[in-house]
Scaffold this motif. Structure first.
Motif, mmCIF file in Angstrom:
data_model
loop_
_atom_site.group_PDB
_atom_site.id
_atom_site.type_symbol
_atom_site.label_atom_id
_atom_site.label_comp_id
_atom_site.label_asym_id
_atom_site.label_seq_id
_atom_site.Cartn_x
_atom_site.Cartn_y
_atom_site.Cartn_z
ATOM 1 N N ASN A 104 13.704 3.584 0.974
ATOM 2 C CA ASN A 104 12.645 2.987 0.161
ATOM 3 C C ASN A 104 11.248 3.559 0.428
ATOM 4 O O ASN A 104 10.272 3.092 -0.140
ATOM 5 C CB ASN A 104 12.609 1.477 0.372
ATOM 6 N N MET A 105 11.128 4.559 1.329
ATOM 7 C CA MET A 105 9.870 5.217 1.674
ATOM 8 C C MET A 105 8.892 4.303 2.413
ATOM 9 O O MET A 105 7.706 4.592 2.512
ATOM 10 C CB MET A 105 9.178 5.788 0.421
ATOM 11 N N GLU A 106 9.389 3.213 2.964
ATOM 12 C CA GLU A 106 8.544 2.286 3.702
ATOM 13 C C GLU A 106 8.392 2.731 5.151
ATOM 14 O O GLU A 106 9.331 3.238 5.769
ATOM 15 C CB GLU A 106 9.144 0.880 3.664
ATOM 16 N N SER A 143 10.978 12.061 -6.836
ATOM 17 C CA SER A 143 12.105 11.317 -6.273
ATOM 18 C C SER A 143 11.644 10.266 -5.264
ATOM 19 O O SER A 143 12.054 9.102 -5.323
ATOM 20 C CB SER A 143 13.101 12.273 -5.611
ATOM 21 N N CYS A 144 10.789 10.675 -4.329
ATOM 22 C CA CYS A 144 10.312 9.743 -3.310
ATOM 23 C C CYS A 144 9.480 8.624 -3.938
ATOM 24 O O CYS A 144 9.602 7.457 -3.559
ATOM 25 C CB CYS A 144 9.506 10.482 -2.248
ATOM 26 N N ALA A 145 8.648 8.986 -4.901
ATOM 27 C CA ALA A 145 7.818 7.986 -5.568
ATOM 28 C C ALA A 145 8.677 6.980 -6.335
ATOM 29 O O ALA A 145 8.400 5.772 -6.327
ATOM 30 C CB ALA A 145 6.842 8.672 -6.522
ATOM 31 N N ALA A 146 9.730 7.469 -6.986
ATOM 32 C CA ALA A 146 10.578 6.600 -7.801
ATOM 33 C C ALA A 146 11.307 5.556 -6.967
ATOM 34 O O ALA A 146 11.365 4.380 -7.346
ATOM 35 C CB ALA A 146 11.579 7.442 -8.588
ATOM 36 N N ILE A 147 11.873 5.979 -5.818
ATOM 37 C CA ILE A 147 12.615 4.989 -5.032
ATOM 38 C C ILE A 147 11.662 4.051 -4.296
ATOM 39 O O ILE A 147 11.997 2.887 -4.053
ATOM 40 C CB ILE A 147 13.616 5.643 -4.062
ATOM 41 N N ALA A 148 10.459 4.531 -3.971
ATOM 42 C CA ALA A 148 9.455 3.640 -3.383
ATOM 43 C C ALA A 148 9.049 2.579 -4.397
ATOM 44 O O ALA A 148 8.977 1.388 -4.076
ATOM 45 C CB ALA A 148 8.244 4.445 -2.936
ATOM 46 N N LEU A 168 0.840 -1.208 0.000
ATOM 47 C CA LEU A 168 0.000 0.000 0.000
ATOM 48 C C LEU A 168 0.869 1.250 0.000
ATOM 49 O O LEU A 168 1.768 1.392 0.831
ATOM 50 C CB LEU A 168 -0.901 0.001 1.241
ATOM 51 N N MET A 169 0.604 2.138 -0.941
ATOM 52 C CA MET A 169 1.252 3.445 -1.003
ATOM 53 C C MET A 169 0.221 4.520 -0.691
ATOM 54 O O MET A 169 -0.831 4.591 -1.327
ATOM 55 C CB MET A 169 1.848 3.702 -2.393
ATOM 56 N N VAL A 170 0.504 5.348 0.317
ATOM 57 C CA VAL A 170 -0.371 6.469 0.659
ATOM 58 C C VAL A 170 0.277 7.752 0.148
ATOM 59 O O VAL A 170 1.358 8.134 0.595
ATOM 60 C CB VAL A 170 -0.615 6.545 2.175
ATOM 61 N N ALA A 171 -0.370 8.388 -0.816
ATOM 62 C CA ALA A 171 0.154 9.612 -1.430
ATOM 63 C C ALA A 171 -0.997 10.585 -1.639
ATOM 64 O O ALA A 171 -1.289 11.014 -2.753
ATOM 65 C CB ALA A 171 0.847 9.285 -2.758
ATOM 66 N N VAL A 172 -1.645 10.933 -0.529
ATOM 67 C CA VAL A 172 -2.894 11.713 -0.602
ATOM 68 C C VAL A 172 -2.679 13.218 -0.623
ATOM 69 O O VAL A 172 -3.639 13.985 -0.620
ATOM 70 C CB VAL A 172 -3.829 11.348 0.565
ATOM 71 N N GLY A 173 -1.427 13.668 -0.628
ATOM 72 C CA GLY A 173 -1.184 15.106 -0.589
ATOM 73 C C GLY A 173 -1.191 15.616 0.834
ATOM 74 O O GLY A 173 -1.309 14.858 1.797
ATOM 75 N N GLY A 174 -1.083 16.932 0.987
ATOM 76 C CA GLY A 174 -1.006 17.522 2.312
ATOM 77 C C GLY A 174 -2.370 17.961 2.815
ATOM 78 O O GLY A 174 -3.102 18.656 2.118
ATOM 79 N N TYR A 175 -2.734 17.526 4.002
ATOM 80 C CA TYR A 175 -3.967 17.985 4.621
ATOM 81 C C TYR A 175 -3.710 19.302 5.346
ATOM 82 O O TYR A 175 -2.614 19.563 5.822
ATOM 83 C CB TYR A 175 -4.488 16.953 5.621
ATOM 84 N N TYR A 191 3.829 2.271 2.464
ATOM 85 C CA TYR A 191 4.730 3.304 1.954
ATOM 86 C C TYR A 191 4.027 4.663 1.923
ATOM 87 O O TYR A 191 2.797 4.746 1.819
ATOM 88 C CB TYR A 191 5.196 2.949 0.537
ATOM 89 N N PHE A 192 4.837 5.705 1.979
ATOM 90 C CA PHE A 192 4.313 7.070 1.905
ATOM 91 C C PHE A 192 5.161 7.891 0.932
ATOM 92 O O PHE A 192 6.382 7.705 0.840
ATOM 93 C CB PHE A 192 4.337 7.749 3.274
ATOM 94 N N SER A 193 4.510 8.813 0.235
ATOM 95 C CA SER A 193 5.245 9.694 -0.676
ATOM 96 C C SER A 193 4.451 10.970 -0.912
ATOM 97 O O SER A 193 3.233 11.013 -0.738
ATOM 98 C CB SER A 193 5.497 8.992 -2.017
ATOM 99 N N GLY A 194 5.163 12.012 -1.313
ATOM 100 C CA GLY A 194 4.511 13.269 -1.653
ATOM 101 C C GLY A 194 4.307 14.176 -0.459
ATOM 102 O O GLY A 194 4.976 14.071 0.568
ATOM 103 N N GLU A 195 3.339 15.052 -0.583
ATOM 104 C CA GLU A 195 3.151 16.123 0.391
ATOM 105 C C GLU A 195 2.617 15.647 1.733
ATOM 106 O O GLU A 195 2.639 16.382 2.714
ATOM 107 C CB GLU A 195 2.196 17.168 -0.198
ATOM 108 N N ILE A 196 2.179 14.400 1.816
ATOM 109 C CA ILE A 196 1.729 13.885 3.105
ATOM 110 C C ILE A 196 2.887 13.756 4.089
ATOM 111 O O ILE A 196 2.706 13.727 5.305
ATOM 112 C CB ILE A 196 1.012 12.528 2.946
ATOM 113 N N LEU A 197 4.096 13.700 3.566
ATOM 114 C CA LEU A 197 5.295 13.672 4.398
ATOM 115 C C LEU A 197 5.628 15.078 4.878
ATOM 116 O O LEU A 197 5.246 16.069 4.254
ATOM 117 C CB LEU A 197 6.476 13.111 3.603
#
Length: 430
Positions: free
Chosen positions: A377-379, A409-414, A175-182, A387-393
Motif C-alpha cells: 500500500n506504499m505506507e 503503479s505505486c501511486a495507484a495502489i497507495a 499524507l503522501m510524499v511524492a516530491v521526486g528524486g533529490y 505514504y511515499f511514491s515516485g522517484e523519492i523511493l
C-alpha cells in the motif's frame, strides 16, 4: 521537523483539515490525488507543489511527447528494466501494471501508441494531453492545487499531520510524499527527521563525456543496434547509439548508465568502455565480407566501400585509426590490418571522463529505503497514514517509460489504500 515552540499556536488553530495532502506536483503526486478521489469522491484532497510549475517532467519527457510507459505486459520481463526496486515492484505490478495504465489513460481520453522500440506515447505525440487530462480530473474532483509551497517540516500530533510551508501550516489525516528524486542527501533532511533511512542519491540516466575531438566531429551519427561494454565489470548494454559533440549518448548509453549508476559514481565517472558498433554482425561474417571485397573489389578504395549499415562518416573515422592516413584499396589490405579493422568494429576502446546529465528530465537512484515501505500500500512502516511514491523511493529504471510506470503503479495502489477508510475506520470506497 516543525519546531514545536514556533508552531504551537498554528497547530492549535488549524481551521481546515484535509483528508489527504499530497506533497509534490509531479506524475506520482497527481496520480495519487486523482486515483484517491476516483475511489472516494467525498475526500478532501490538496496538492502542494514547491515551484510555480506542475508536472514538469511529464511536460519534457520524450522530447515533449511524454513516454508514458513501455509495451511490456509481462511483469517478469518488465521487472528486468529496474536495476533498483525490482523485488519491491514484483508485489506492486500485479495490482496495477502496464495494462491498467494503458486502460486508464485511454478511458480518460488519452489513447496511447506503441513505437518500434516499445515506448508508448500519446497518439497526439504531445505531453500537453497528459497534463490537460490531469488538470481536467482535478477540476472534476475538486482537488485543490497550491503552488510555490515548499515543505520545510512535518509533525504528527493527535492522528493529524501538520505540514509546514513557507507561508502556512496545512493539516491532513493522511499524507503522501511524492516530491521526486533529490540530487543531494541534505535535501532529504526533513524526511530523515521523520526517522526514515535515505540511500545516498547518485545520478542515473546520463550520457558519457569522451575527450576525443575526432569522435566529436561525428556528432549526429547514429546506429540502430550497438553494444557497449564497461571494462572490468559485468555491465553491458545494447540498443541505439548516438555520437554527440561531447561523446556518446542514446538508449544504449542511458541504459548502461542506469545499470551501473552506483558503480560509476564510485569510479568518479572516469572509466573505460568498448563499443561494438553493430551487434547484428558476427566476427565470422565480417571477416568473410572483407575477404570477398578483397577478391571482388581489390582495386576499389576501402574508404569508398563502407560495410552497411555502418554510416560512411563512422567508417572513414575507424579506417583512419587502422590505416593511419594510408589510402589503400581492398587488394592492398594486409591480414594484420584486416584483423585490426574487425577488432575496432567490435571493440573500439574509449576512456570516459565525466558525464552529462539533463537534470530536469533524468533521474537519480537512491532515496527512501524500501525496507521501510509496505509494498502492499506504499505506507511507511514507521508512521501510520504516511505514504511515499515516485522517484523519492529507491526505485529507478532504464530509459523507455519504465520510471513513469513505477510512478503510476505505486501511486495507484497507495490511492486505493488511502481512500479505503475514513477517520472513523469505516469503509468509504466505491
Amino acid at each position: 521537523m516543525i519546531d514545536d515552540d514556533n508552531h504551537k499556536n498554528k497547530l492549535a488553530i488549524a481551521d481546515e483539515v484535509y483528508d489527504l495532502i499530497v506533497v509534490g506536483g509531479g506524475a506520482a503526486g497527481f496520480f495519487t490525488a486523482i486515483r484517491t478521489k476516483e475511489h472516494n469522491p467525498s475526500m478532501k484532497v490538496l496538492i502542494l507543489e514547491k515551484s510555480d510549475k506542475i508536472l514538469s517532467k511529464v511536460r519534457i519527457s520524450g522530447g515533449g511527447r511524454c513516454n508514458v510507459t513501455h509495451n511490456c505486459f509481462n511483469n517478469t520481463e518488465l521487472l528486468k528494466a529496474y536495476p533498483r526496486g525490482n523485488r519491491f515492484l514484483k508485489k506492486v505490478f500485479p495490482e496495477f501494471g502496464v495494462k491498467e495504465t494503458v486502460n486508464w489513460f485511454e478511458k480518460n481520453g488519452v489513447p496511447l501508441k506503441i513505437e518500434k522500440d516499445g515506448r508508448m506515447f500519446p497518439v497526439s505525440d504531445n505531453s500537453a494531453d497528459i497534463i490537460n487530462c490531469f488538470l481536467k480530473k482535478c477540476n472534476q474532483h475538486s482537488i485543490e492545487i497550491v503552488l510555490k509551497s515548499p515543505v520545510s517540516g512535518i509533525k504528527k500530533q493527535d492522528e493529524l499531520f501538520y505540514i509546514q510551508t513557507k507561508n502556512k501550516t496545512y493539516t491532513a489525516r493522511k499524507l503522501m510524499v511524492a516530491v521526486g528524486g533529490y540530487t543531494k542527501i541534505e535535501q532529504y533532511k526533513w524526511i530523515q527527521e521523520l526517522g526514515h533511512k535515505i540511500i545516498n542519491p547518485v545520478p542515473s540516466l546520463f550520457t558519457f563525456n569522451i575527450p576525443e575531438k575526432k569522435l566529436h566531429n561525428l556528432a549526429g551519427v547514429s546506429l540502430e543496434n550497438s553494444e557497449v561494454f564497461l571494462e572490468n565489470s559485468k555491465f553491458t548494454s545494447s540498443g541505439p547509439l548516438l555520437i554527440t559533440h561531447w561523446g556518446l549518448s542514446g538508449p544504449a548509453i542511458l541504459k548502461l548508465s542506469s545499470l551501473a549508476a552506483e558503480y560509476l559514481n564510485e569510479k568518479k565517472y572516469n572509466f573505460n568502455i568498448r563499443v561494438n558498433w553493430n551487434k547484428d554482425f558476427t566476427e565470422k561474417f565480417l571477416s568473410e565480407k572483407m575477404e570477398n571485397f578483397q577478391k571482388t573489389h581489390k582495386n576499389k578504395k576501402i574508404r569508398n566501400t563502407s560495410i552497411e549499415p555502418i554510416p560512411n562518416r563512422l567508417w572513414l573515422y575507424l579506417l583512419e585509426k587502422v590505416l593511419q592516413g594510408k589510402d589503400k584499396s581492398w587488394g592492398e589490405l594486409a591480414k594484420k590490418e584486416k584483423n585490426k579493422l574487425i577488432e575496432i568494429l567490435f571493440r573500439s576502446p574509449y576512456n570516459v571522463e565525466g558525464k552529462t546529465t539533463f537534470k530536469e528530465e533524468f533521474v537519480t537512484c537512491g532515496g527512501i529505503d524500501l525496507q521501510e515501505i509496505n509494498s502492499k500500500n506504499m505506507e511507511s512502516t514507521l508512521h501510520k497514514d504516511l505514504y511515499f511514491s515516485g522517484e523519492i523511493l529507491n526505485i529507478d529504471a532504464v530509459t523507455g517509460g519504465y520510471n513513469f510506470q513505477a510512478a503510476w503503479s505505486c501511486a495507484a495502489i497507495a490511492a486505493k489504500h488511502i481512500a479505503q477508510l475514513n477517520n472513523n475506520g469505516k469503509s468509504t470506497t466505491r
